[in-house]
Design an enzyme around this catalytic site. Sequence first.
Site, mmCIF file in Angstrom:
data_model
loop_
_atom_site.group_PDB
_atom_site.id
_atom_site.type_symbol
_atom_site.label_atom_id
_atom_site.label_comp_id
_atom_site.label_asym_id
_atom_site.label_seq_id
_atom_site.Cartn_x
_atom_site.Cartn_y
_atom_site.Cartn_z
ATOM 1 N N GLN A 132 43.499 -63.134 -90.046
ATOM 2 C CA GLN A 132 43.903 -61.795 -89.612
ATOM 3 C C GLN A 132 43.236 -60.755 -90.499
ATOM 4 O OE1 GLN A 132 47.903 -60.863 -90.715
ATOM 5 N NE2 GLN A 132 48.184 -59.281 -89.166
ATOM 6 N N GLY A 133 42.447 -59.874 -89.918
ATOM 7 C CA GLY A 133 41.786 -58.821 -90.678
ATOM 8 C C GLY A 133 42.396 -57.475 -90.364
ATOM 9 N N SER A 135 44.600 -55.739 -93.097
ATOM 10 C CA SER A 135 44.748 -54.970 -94.334
ATOM 11 C C SER A 135 43.405 -54.612 -94.946
ATOM 12 C CB SER A 135 45.545 -55.776 -95.353
ATOM 13 O OG SER A 135 46.794 -56.117 -94.825
ATOM 14 N N SER A 167 44.245 -64.181 -95.523
ATOM 15 C CA SER A 167 44.652 -65.575 -95.653
ATOM 16 C C SER A 167 43.815 -66.437 -94.730
ATOM 17 C CB SER A 167 46.121 -65.740 -95.259
ATOM 18 O OG SER A 167 46.911 -64.843 -95.984
ATOM 19 N N GLU A 250 54.247 -61.663 -85.197
ATOM 20 C CA GLU A 250 54.239 -62.111 -86.589
ATOM 21 C C GLU A 250 55.633 -62.035 -87.199
ATOM 22 O OE1 GLU A 250 51.820 -59.674 -89.130
ATOM 23 O OE2 GLU A 250 51.842 -61.133 -90.750
ATOM 24 N N ASN A 385 59.106 -56.020 -97.571
ATOM 25 C CA ASN A 385 60.524 -56.002 -97.234
ATOM 26 C C ASN A 385 61.096 -54.587 -97.230
ATOM 27 O OD1 ASN A 385 60.171 -58.675 -96.950
ATOM 28 N ND2 ASN A 385 61.745 -59.308 -98.404
ATOM 29 N N GLU A 386 60.453 -53.682 -97.932
ATOM 30 C CA GLU A 386 60.872 -52.271 -97.834
ATOM 31 C C GLU A 386 60.583 -51.760 -96.422
ATOM 32 O OE1 GLU A 386 59.023 -53.472 -100.475
ATOM 33 O OE2 GLU A 386 60.856 -53.599 -101.655
HETATM 34 C C1 LIG Z 1 50.247 -63.615 -99.656
HETATM 35 C C2 LIG Z 1 49.734 -62.521 -98.787
HETATM 36 C C3 LIG Z 1 49.015 -62.818 -97.656
HETATM 37 C C4 LIG Z 1 48.502 -61.810 -96.844
HETATM 38 N N1 LIG Z 1 47.765 -62.151 -95.774
HETATM 39 C C5 LIG Z 1 47.202 -61.172 -95.030
HETATM 40 C C6 LIG Z 1 46.322 -61.499 -93.969
HETATM 41 O O1 LIG Z 1 46.045 -62.659 -93.710
HETATM 42 N N2 LIG Z 1 45.760 -60.501 -93.264
HETATM 43 C C7 LIG Z 1 46.037 -59.192 -93.513
HETATM 44 O O2 LIG Z 1 45.534 -58.338 -92.819
HETATM 45 N N3 LIG Z 1 46.878 -58.842 -94.523
HETATM 46 C C8 LIG Z 1 47.456 -59.796 -95.288
HETATM 47 N N4 LIG Z 1 48.269 -59.453 -96.329
HETATM 48 C C9 LIG Z 1 48.470 -58.040 -96.635
HETATM 49 C C10 LIG Z 1 49.859 -57.497 -96.416
HETATM 50 O O3 LIG Z 1 50.106 -57.285 -95.064
HETATM 51 C C11 LIG Z 1 49.953 -56.201 -97.231
HETATM 52 O O4 LIG Z 1 49.888 -56.552 -98.584
HETATM 53 C C12 LIG Z 1 51.240 -55.456 -96.984
HETATM 54 O O5 LIG Z 1 51.277 -54.927 -95.697
HETATM 55 C C13 LIG Z 1 51.458 -54.345 -98.009
HETATM 56 O O6 LIG Z 1 50.350 -53.530 -98.146
HETATM 57 P P1 LIG Z 1 49.808 -53.171 -99.603
HETATM 58 O O7 LIG Z 1 49.581 -54.443 -100.296
HETATM 59 O O8 LIG Z 1 48.664 -52.267 -99.422
HETATM 60 O O9 LIG Z 1 50.988 -52.428 -100.347
HETATM 61 P P2 LIG Z 1 51.393 -50.867 -100.159
HETATM 62 O O10 LIG Z 1 51.517 -50.554 -98.714
HETATM 63 O O11 LIG Z 1 50.514 -50.022 -100.979
HETATM 64 O O12 LIG Z 1 52.836 -50.913 -100.788
HETATM 65 C C14 LIG Z 1 53.120 -50.807 -102.200
HETATM 66 C C15 LIG Z 1 54.622 -50.677 -102.373
HETATM 67 O O13 LIG Z 1 55.054 -49.473 -101.728
HETATM 68 C C16 LIG Z 1 56.065 -49.752 -100.798
HETATM 69 N N5 LIG Z 1 55.958 -48.857 -99.657
HETATM 70 C C17 LIG Z 1 54.858 -48.496 -98.972
HETATM 71 N N6 LIG Z 1 55.167 -47.709 -97.952
HETATM 72 C C18 LIG Z 1 56.498 -47.556 -97.965
HETATM 73 C C19 LIG Z 1 57.428 -46.858 -97.156
HETATM 74 N N7 LIG Z 1 57.051 -46.166 -96.073
HETATM 75 N N8 LIG Z 1 58.731 -46.964 -97.473
HETATM 76 C C20 LIG Z 1 59.124 -47.668 -98.542
HETATM 77 N N9 LIG Z 1 58.308 -48.334 -99.344
HETATM 78 C C21 LIG Z 1 57.001 -48.280 -99.063
HETATM 79 C C22 LIG Z 1 55.827 -51.191 -100.403
HETATM 80 O O14 LIG Z 1 56.991 -51.785 -99.872
HETATM 81 C C23 LIG Z 1 55.395 -51.800 -101.709
HETATM 82 O O15 LIG Z 1 56.534 -52.134 -102.455
HETATM 83 C C24 LIG Z 1 48.780 -60.450 -97.157
HETATM 84 C C25 LIG Z 1 49.514 -60.150 -98.290
HETATM 85 C C26 LIG Z 1 49.986 -61.145 -99.108
HETATM 86 C C27 LIG Z 1 50.775 -60.770 -100.322
#
Ligand SMILES: Cc1cc2nc3c(=O)[nH]c(=O)nc-3n(C[C@H](O)[C@H](O)[C@H](O)COP(=O)(O)OP(=O)(O)OC[C@H]3O[C@@H](n4cnc5c(N)ncnc54)[C@H](O)[C@@H]3O)c2cc1C
Lengths: 403, 392
Positions: A132-133, A135, A167, A250, A385-386
């Site tokens: 999945q692309g 992020s 992933s 998902e 989870n937020e």
């Molecule tokens: C093990 C793992 C596998 C993954 N696999 C994939 C994959 O295969 N393909 C893919 O596309 N992505 C993948 N991801 C990405 C994942 O979807 C993102 O990490 C996730 O959506 C969070 O984005 P971020 O890491 O940019 O954090 P951010 O969005 O920057 O968040 C940082 C913090 O801010 C909080 N936050 C942000 N916005 C809000 C809001 N509106 N309200 C409250 N809190 C907020 C978040 O909850 C978090 O605690 C994976 C991530 C992990 C950890």
Amino acid sequence: MNAPIQEPDPNEFRSKVRRWLEENVPPPSPERLPITPIEVMTFGQRDYLQEWQRKCYKAGLVGTDIPVEYGGYGHKGLQSIANQEMKRAKVPYLINIVGLSMAVPTILRHGTEEQKRKFIPGCLSGEEIWCQGFSEPGAGSDLANQRTMAKKDGDDWILNGHKVWTSLGHFAKWMILLTRTSSEHKYEGLTYFLCPIEGQSGVTVRPLVKITGETGFNEVLFEDARIPDAYRLDEVGKGWTVAMTTLTAERGASEGAGSGGGAGDILGATAKLVELARNSWSGDTLAADNPVTRDAIVQRSIAAEGLRQSARRARVSSLCDHPMRLPLQQKLAVTEFDQENARLGVQIAGAHSTLYKRDSRAPSEGHWPLAYLNSYGNTIAAGTNEIQRNILGERVLGLPKSK
Amino acid sequence: MSSISKAPQDFGFGEDEVMLRDVAHRFLDARLPTDKLRRLVAERPETVYDGGATAPWDKALWSEIVELGWTGLAIDQEQGGADISLVGIAGIVEEVGRYALPSPLIPTLSASMMLRAAGTEAANRIMTQIASEGTPTGLAITNARGSWEPGDAPLTAVADGDGLILSGSAYFVQDAFKVDVLLVSAKLGNKLLLCGVRTDAKGVHLKQDHIHDLTRDQASVHFDEVRIEPEAIISRDAASVFQATWPRLMVLIAADLCGAAEWLLQTTVEYAKERVQFDRPIGFFQAVKHPLVNAMMKIDEARSLVYHACAELDAGSENAVTAAHMAKSSASDAAAFISDRSIQLHGGIGFTWEHALHIYFKRNMHNQALMGDGVYHRQKLADLVIGPISVI
Ligand SMILES: Cc1cc2nc3c(=O)[nH]c(=O)nc-3n(C[C@H](O)[C@H](O)[C@H](O)COP(=O)(O)OP(=O)(O)OC[C@H]3O[C@@H](n4cnc5c(N)ncnc54)[C@H](O)[C@@H]3O)c2cc1C
């Protein structure tokens, strides 16, 4: 190899699946498997899991409800039974989780007839692994903030950009890709593609290392990579709508095309903690005799039973106030349950919790600290989870949207 | 810990149970809307807390409840009852909690369950009365320490011809001023007795406790050489009756807590949608939104565990006691959490006597402690899940 289970009656189907799983227990994996399929690292693990998915598919446990034209078995409502039985039998998970639980439901909903025939069969058999692309460095929770850009060039699109946390990217033949095709509108400027990855020029997959020290996900760089327009899913500018289909699938609102066993042995989790407590010391007290630890373990066992009973209640509509109230809690509840268990396991292991995977004295080969570190992957991935709490507050409780 | 469960997939919550619950919901919604509840139990604090008046309740409403047949829910048809499954009763009791109904219903259901477990002629006579006349009946089984364990029976009995003389005091008797009959437990030698006594019998004295909960009364009941006729002796060996009934009583209170907790959740959610600060409804802010989601999840866990415990008890599963402890622990904690957040998230208005929140807050506090709070039940569970603490 036996013929696939072709049994329309749900009870009969269940017992046949159960029997098949009893008779076809896979050999132990030559390499230790990670806790969840999205963390599969090595080719050895991949080969083992791919073989297992192929076997399950041939037996009719994968693609059960998918139309025959697309490589499935054409049943209705039986996939969930196969999923339950695979969980129950504690067999390995299916490696092509992104394909089965995200790509297939999305292609079925938005794909052309041709696309369905081309992409779904290899996904079900596990021969073609998907990633999945979505992020990007600047697009996480705010997924629409995409920077990757596809520009039309004849019958192709030329793609430039940077995807992260991908992933299974290092095994993937295909990627479900969300990208920008216009910088004018945040949401309407997005388009969705089924993008070839493996062996493509202009595509670089590089492993990223997790806090556990293991690889498990990747970054994917696109430098003038080409995608034929025939691989575009739904219309140009409809990417956000299509991505919503993927995210809904998902987040567990659908049964997908198969799930396999593995993670989610909820009651077994408490039994493991009890076992650990009976063999761990907190100073001169057996952990299982420490009243604070006992209370903590019992809290976990209540949570475990609660999850199990809520899953049961979700199927009794007269005992649910809102149809999405329990289903939308699933991801949040299960990932925090796992995290709390792992945290408690570390606490109970005491001095021994310092010992990691390679140490011969580590309880359960270092499972507890590894599981604890790893648990954050799941509380962050698939919508943090937020964000899940936002969704529940807004869609179920009807509170104002925070966006 | 994989359970041997004979309970059905839908917890046994079928069409009849749905209908009973929906009737209860509509009935209480019509007869006891929040305004009326507040006028009934919380009109003037000085009357209840300082004036020493007995907590008010609506006797006309109670007559209607008797008409509806709720007093006979846990009584067999041979005694004129409706013999509804525990899960069906829990559905109704949740509604009772949701409307914070002040009534002797829960004590009467509890007493019925104990009588049914005894199954003696004396028990059947009382059950017939409860089912046909709706005689409110309660339990006087708790000692001065607050323990209701069989070994701690509050009264002592001595033989008096073919009858008995009871002496001593029972404490924490729920809705004592509403009930006509009390089931009392007493020790006779090393045996545990269960007898039925009228609250107006000679030598029975009720002394009201000053409690914070406005939706019930509570008393200590003193027995001054009270003569018990042989036909009023329900059981001369009641330990097993108690063991069989405990889990059911816990589940009743847990169901009440779930209903009241859901009311607090919905009320607070509604307020969070309406109350505007900083130009937005406060429910926009995640410090408000997220705790409400957490509360919902805790309530959902508790509800699932309540239905589970009911289904296990209805099926006579060996897992039933564990399930009941889990239900009461989870419901106590879920209710405590939303009670806390509901007041806080209402701000100043939530801290006033005028708002109905405190009625639920206090009912929950009371129910959390009744028949053991979360800590109590988890200690019991620890022995079941982990095994007893080893003696070194
Ligand atoms: C093990 C793992 C596998 C993954 N696999 C994939 C994959 O295969 N393909 C893919 O596309 N992505 C993948 N991801 C990405 C994942 O979807 C993102 O990490 C996730 O959506 C969070 O984005 P971020 O890491 O940019 O954090 P951010 O969005 O920057 O968040 C940082 C913090 O801010 C909080 N936050 C942000 N916005 C809000 C809001 N509106 N309200 C409250 N809190 C907020 C978040 O909850 C978090 O605690 C994976 C991530 C992990 C950890």
